[in-house]
Write a protein that holds these residues in place. Sequence first.
Motif, short mmCIF file in Angstrom:
data_model
loop_
_atom_site.label_atom_id
_atom_site.label_comp_id
_atom_site.label_asym_id
_atom_site.label_seq_id
_atom_site.Cartn_x
_atom_site.Cartn_y
_atom_site.Cartn_z
N TYR A 171 -31.28 76.00 -20.19
CA TYR A 171 -31.94 74.61 -20.87
C TYR A 171 -32.29 74.74 -22.38
CZ TYR A 171 -32.37 74.14 -15.61
OH TYR A 171 -32.39 73.90 -14.28
N GLY A 172 -31.65 73.73 -23.23
CA GLY A 172 -32.01 74.01 -24.61
C GLY A 172 -32.92 72.95 -24.90
N PRO A 173 -33.72 73.08 -25.97
CA PRO A 173 -34.74 72.03 -26.46
C PRO A 173 -33.98 70.80 -26.78
CG PRO A 173 -34.44 73.70 -28.03
CD PRO A 173 -33.58 74.13 -26.87
N GLY A 174 -34.71 69.65 -26.68
CA GLY A 174 -34.16 68.30 -27.10
C GLY A 174 -34.70 67.16 -26.24
N PRO A 175 -34.53 66.09 -26.61
CA PRO A 175 -35.09 64.93 -25.96
C PRO A 175 -34.50 64.58 -24.57
CG PRO A 175 -33.43 64.03 -27.56
CD PRO A 175 -33.56 65.52 -27.70
N PRO A 178 -35.79 66.97 -20.11
CA PRO A 178 -36.32 66.46 -18.78
C PRO A 178 -35.35 66.12 -17.92
CG PRO A 178 -37.98 65.54 -20.58
CD PRO A 178 -36.66 66.21 -21.25
N ILE A 179 -34.38 65.23 -18.41
CA ILE A 179 -33.20 64.86 -17.33
C ILE A 179 -32.41 65.82 -17.09
CG2 ILE A 179 -31.49 63.26 -17.60
CD1 ILE A 179 -32.92 61.58 -19.69
N THR A 180 -32.11 66.94 -17.75
CA THR A 180 -31.23 68.14 -17.65
C THR A 180 -31.81 68.81 -16.54
OG1 THR A 180 -30.46 68.07 -19.81
CG2 THR A 180 -29.99 69.86 -18.59
N VAL A 181 -33.25 69.18 -16.66
CA VAL A 181 -33.76 69.86 -15.64
C VAL A 181 -33.83 69.27 -14.57
CG1 VAL A 181 -35.98 70.85 -15.06
CG2 VAL A 181 -35.26 71.17 -17.47
N LEU A 182 -34.23 67.84 -14.19
CA LEU A 182 -34.22 67.10 -12.94
C LEU A 182 -32.60 67.11 -12.50
CD1 LEU A 182 -36.42 64.18 -13.83
CD2 LEU A 182 -36.85 65.89 -12.15
N LEU A 183 -31.70 66.94 -13.21
CA LEU A 183 -30.48 66.80 -12.47
C LEU A 183 -29.97 68.30 -12.08
CD1 LEU A 183 -28.43 64.67 -15.34
CD2 LEU A 183 -29.04 64.18 -13.26
N MET A 184 -30.26 69.28 -12.68
CA MET A 184 -29.84 70.79 -12.23
C MET A 184 -30.78 71.18 -11.20
SD MET A 184 -27.17 71.39 -14.11
CE MET A 184 -27.06 73.05 -13.58
N GLU A 185 -32.02 71.00 -11.21
CA GLU A 185 -33.04 71.54 -10.11
C GLU A 185 -32.90 70.79 -8.86
OE1 GLU A 185 -34.76 74.41 -10.61
OE2 GLU A 185 -33.97 74.89 -12.45
N ILE A 186 -32.85 69.49 -9.11
CA ILE A 186 -33.06 68.49 -7.87
C ILE A 186 -31.48 67.89 -7.53
CG2 ILE A 186 -33.88 66.38 -7.18
CD1 ILE A 186 -36.47 66.99 -8.63
N GLY A 187 -30.81 67.37 -8.53
CA GLY A 187 -29.62 66.52 -8.19
C GLY A 187 -28.27 67.55 -7.75
N ASP A 188 -28.42 68.81 -8.35
CA ASP A 188 -27.16 69.51 -8.26
C ASP A 188 -26.80 70.00 -6.81
OD1 ASP A 188 -25.19 71.62 -9.28
OD2 ASP A 188 -26.62 72.73 -8.38
N PHE A 189 -27.85 70.46 -6.15
CA PHE A 189 -27.54 70.99 -4.62
C PHE A 189 -27.00 70.06 -3.76
CE2 PHE A 189 -29.14 71.82 -0.54
CZ PHE A 189 -28.21 72.62 -0.15
N PRO A 190 -27.36 68.80 -3.72
CA PRO A 190 -26.93 68.06 -2.61
C PRO A 190 -25.32 67.53 -3.09
CG PRO A 190 -28.60 66.82 -3.76
CD PRO A 190 -28.77 68.14 -4.02
N MET A 191 -24.97 67.72 -4.33
CA MET A 191 -23.69 67.10 -4.71
C MET A 191 -23.00 68.26 -4.52
SD MET A 191 -24.26 64.11 -5.73
CE MET A 191 -22.90 63.56 -6.57
N MET A 192 -23.34 69.75 -4.95
CA MET A 192 -22.50 70.56 -4.66
C MET A 192 -22.16 71.05 -3.29
SD MET A 192 -21.13 72.97 -6.71
CE MET A 192 -19.76 73.40 -5.93
#
Length: 207
Positions: A171-175, A178-192
């Motif tokens: 996770y790199g800094p930037g605007p 938060p979206i990146t973290v949400l996508l990885m931590e919540i959205g990734d698993f059901p899709m994977m």
Amino acid sequence: MPNHGPRARRAVLLLATAVGGALVVTRYRAWHLRWGATSAEVAGAMPGDELLTRADFVATRAISIAAPPERVWPWIVQVGFRRAGFYSYDLLDNLGRSSADAVLDDFQHPAVGDLAAPMSSGDDDRTSFRVASIEEPRSLVWHKPDSTWAWRLTPDDAGGTRLVTRLKARYGPGPFWPITVLLMEIGDFPMMRRMLLGIAERAERPV
């Protein structure tokens, strides 16, 4: 003296709720980051691990497929937007287009350096991985500067395949952090999870 009873009870309830929620999230994360994988698979090395030595997100998932690696491999190498899709929830990751139910010859011969697994329109380094290593039909690694996605296919004694995949991301800094973290931590698993099941379903079909 003022009565602090109700206020104190509310504070205790809020604290208990926060602690309980944190425990649930922690347990859920620990579970989904290793869905289907054995302890040995989680702890073991995967191709491409050396490409991203520090990662904030590391997920090792696995599934057993009743088909040999040679029948599983074609479904993996062709994934991506405007390719075969992701065999997952097409409305979310493929603009409603159905994922392929056939092997697509145009995407069956990747080489190191090729763009791979595009996530949206415009097949370029902003939306796609690149092939870092390939050993057909045993291992495949895609990478970006801040993430890797590795696949390993191991034949089993019953003529099937143990498919293990590992996604690593930093996770790199930037605007958009938060979206990146949400996508990885919540959205990734059901899709994977759905993707792995979709690969298995297709590879196990009678030829």
